[in-house]
Design an enzyme around this catalytic site. Structure first.
Site, PDB file in Angstrom:
ATOM      1  N   SER A  31       0.828   3.832   1.752  1.00  0.00           N
ATOM      2  CA  SER A  31       1.219   4.311   3.090  1.00  0.00           C
ATOM      3  C   SER A  31       2.535   3.675   3.530  1.00  0.00           C
ATOM      4  O   SER A  31       3.354   4.313   4.182  1.00  0.00           O
ATOM      5  CB  SER A  31       0.144   3.985   4.119  1.00  0.00           C
ATOM      6  OG  SER A  31      -1.111   4.253   3.602  1.00  0.00           O
TER       7      SER A  31
ATOM      8  N   CYS B 298       0.847  -1.186   0.000  1.00  0.00           N
ATOM      9  CA  CYS B 298       0.000   0.000   0.000  1.00  0.00           C
ATOM     10  C   CYS B 298       0.885   1.239   0.000  1.00  0.00           C
ATOM     11  O   CYS B 298       2.005   1.212   0.498  1.00  0.00           O
ATOM     12  CB  CYS B 298      -0.883  -0.031   1.240  1.00  0.00           C
ATOM     13  SG  CYS B 298      -1.938   1.391   1.451  1.00  0.00           S
TER      14      CYS B 298
ATOM     15  N   HIS C 278       0.569  -3.619   6.199  1.00  0.00           N
ATOM     16  CA  HIS C 278      -0.606  -3.437   7.061  1.00  0.00           C
ATOM     17  C   HIS C 278      -1.887  -3.915   6.399  1.00  0.00           C
ATOM     18  O   HIS C 278      -2.972  -3.638   6.880  1.00  0.00           O
ATOM     19  CB  HIS C 278      -0.735  -1.964   7.452  1.00  0.00           C
ATOM     20  CG  HIS C 278      -0.976  -1.075   6.278  1.00  0.00           C
ATOM     21  ND1 HIS C 278       0.027  -0.593   5.496  1.00  0.00           N
ATOM     22  CD2 HIS C 278      -2.133  -0.614   5.741  1.00  0.00           C
ATOM     23  CE1 HIS C 278      -0.489   0.136   4.526  1.00  0.00           C
ATOM     24  NE2 HIS C 278      -1.802   0.136   4.630  1.00  0.00           N
TER      25      HIS C 278
ATOM     26  N   HIS D  74       5.358   5.647   2.169  1.00  0.00           N
ATOM     27  CA  HIS D  74       5.636   6.900   2.891  1.00  0.00           C
ATOM     28  C   HIS D  74       6.684   6.668   3.974  1.00  0.00           C
ATOM     29  O   HIS D  74       7.569   7.489   4.177  1.00  0.00           O
ATOM     30  CB  HIS D  74       4.368   7.413   3.580  1.00  0.00           C
ATOM     31  CG  HIS D  74       3.448   8.180   2.671  1.00  0.00           C
ATOM     32  ND1 HIS D  74       3.899   9.059   1.724  1.00  0.00           N
ATOM     33  CD2 HIS D  74       2.088   8.224   2.602  1.00  0.00           C
ATOM     34  CE1 HIS D  74       2.866   9.600   1.101  1.00  0.00           C
ATOM     35  NE2 HIS D  74       1.753   9.101   1.607  1.00  0.00           N
TER      36      HIS D  74
ATOM     37  N   CYS E  66      -7.240  -3.083   4.027  1.00  0.00           N
ATOM     38  CA  CYS E  66      -6.987  -1.639   3.878  1.00  0.00           C
ATOM     39  C   CYS E  66      -7.713  -1.040   2.681  1.00  0.00           C
ATOM     40  O   CYS E  66      -8.694  -0.335   2.830  1.00  0.00           O
ATOM     41  CB  CYS E  66      -5.487  -1.325   3.791  1.00  0.00           C
ATOM     42  SG  CYS E  66      -5.160   0.447   3.564  1.00  0.00           S
TER      43      CYS E  66
HETATM   44 ZN   LIG Z   1      -3.079   0.906   3.275  1.00  0.00          ZN
END
Ligand SMILES: [Zn+2]
Ligand SMILES: [Zn+2]
Length: 347
Positions: A40, A38, A59, A43, A164
């Site tokens: 995120s 993902c 996650h 990041h 997610c």
């Molecule tokens: Zn995510």
């Protein structure tokens, strides 16, 4: 077990053998069957969001329960589960108010398990957990509140996405914005979550769904998931294009990239009374601006959405029902798989 460890920001992950402690009281060990990649996570790899190192990221995952600690009642070994990256305590003011995705526990854990310790070690050194999931590994030990049992009929690659991207994207539409049938919806960013905003809008009965992206193959994909129109922001100004297509502005606009400039475009492309929803998580340095008088005079709204504003234990079973009824496309979301164990959604 083997895990992909982030030792240093901006450097490649290191796949190595690390130690995983057995689950303690109220914890569950899960053999990871599928995990998504993902934005995120990226990041943190790039250092755009703060993180304690070393850490095992990941996650968005699903797997099979391997063993359970003392006192665990909701799952047992062999159960198929989705991992939830915002485990809820069930006792704080947010849980009591029916908003478990905002549970206080998430702010306390910070790279650890809820009791403040870690189950992960590399050569004796403490390795951090990520959002109580850390699924870029063969196994994970997570709090019982971080697993949701699902039917064995749901493929685990598909189930991982419910952890997610799907829950966030569809939830942004149906929970955060509560999009009404017949409305017009613009979606900035047609990646993993954005595609699920598109299909959420289709399921909610939006009449016009405009996907905006810089990449043509993502726009093509967005059409398959329900976009009625697409705008390539490399070729035309998306605000003007959306205003043209909608005859004056969209009723709802979702920003699913995590960039201040795109949040501003989401606000600017709205009709009077329109609602913009910030879904993408921005790097720490970014600040949003909402515009001048027009924001007030046109009575616009900017809302934020975390984890689809979802009540995960109620919403994920509903999403599975929509998938099994053929209305929520999940198999189609998996763009690449490696070794039959790991799936990458929309890299
Ligand atoms: Zn995510
Ligand atoms: Zn709580």
């Amino acid at each position: 077990m083997r895990a992909a460890v982030l030792f240093e920001v901006g450097k490649p992950l290191v796949v190595d053998t690390i130690e995983l402690e057995a689950p303690r009281r109220g914890e569950v060990a899960v053999r990871i069957a599928a995990t998504g990649v993902c934005h995120s996570d990226l990041h943190y790899i790039k250092g755009e969001l703060p993180m304690s190192l070393p850490v095992v990221l990941g996650h968005e995952a699903a797997g099979v329960v391997d063993s359970v600690g003392e006192g665990v009642a909701s799952v047992r070994p062999g159960d198929h589960v989705v991992l939830l990256f915002a485990p809820a305590c069930g006792r704080c003011r947010y849980c009591d108010a029916g908003r478990p995705h905002l549970c206080e526990m998430r702010y306390r854990v910070r790279g650890k398990m809820p009791d403040g310790t870690t189950r992960l070690r590399w050569r004796g050194e403490e390795v951090h957990h990520f959002t109580c999931v850390s699924s870029w590994a063969e196994m994970a030990v997570v709090p019982e509140a971080g697993v949701l049992r699902i039917s064995e009929e749901v493929p685990l690659t598909v189930a991982a996405l419910l952890g997610c991207a799907v829950t966030t994207g569809v939830g942004a539409v149906v929970n955060t914005a509560r999009v009404r049938p017949g409305s017009s919806v613009a979606v900035f960013g047609a990646g993993g979550v954005g595609t699920n905003v598109v299909q959420g809008a289709r399921i909610a009965g939006a009449a016009m769904i405009i996907a905006v992206d810089l990449l043509e193959h993502r726009l093509e994909s967005a059409r398959r998931f329900g976009a009625t129109h697409t705008v390539n922001a490399r070729e035309e100004d998306p605000v003007r294009a959306i205003q043209g297509l909608t005859g004056g502005g969209a009723d709802y606009a979702f920003e699913v990239i995590g960039r201040a400039t795109a949040v501003r475009q989401a606000i600017d492309c709205l009709a009077r009374g329109g609602v913009a929803v910030a879904v993408g998580i921005p790097p720490s340095r970014e600040e949003y601006t909402v515009g001048g008088p027009a924001f007030v005079l046109h009575e616009k709204t900017l809302r934020a959405c975390f984890y689809g504003s979802a009540h995960l234990r109620a919403d994920i079973p509903r999403l599975i029902d929509l998938y099994q009824g053929g209305r929520l496309l999940l198999d189609e979301l998996v763009t690449r798989s490696t070794g039959g164990t790991v799936c990458a959604a929309f890299s």
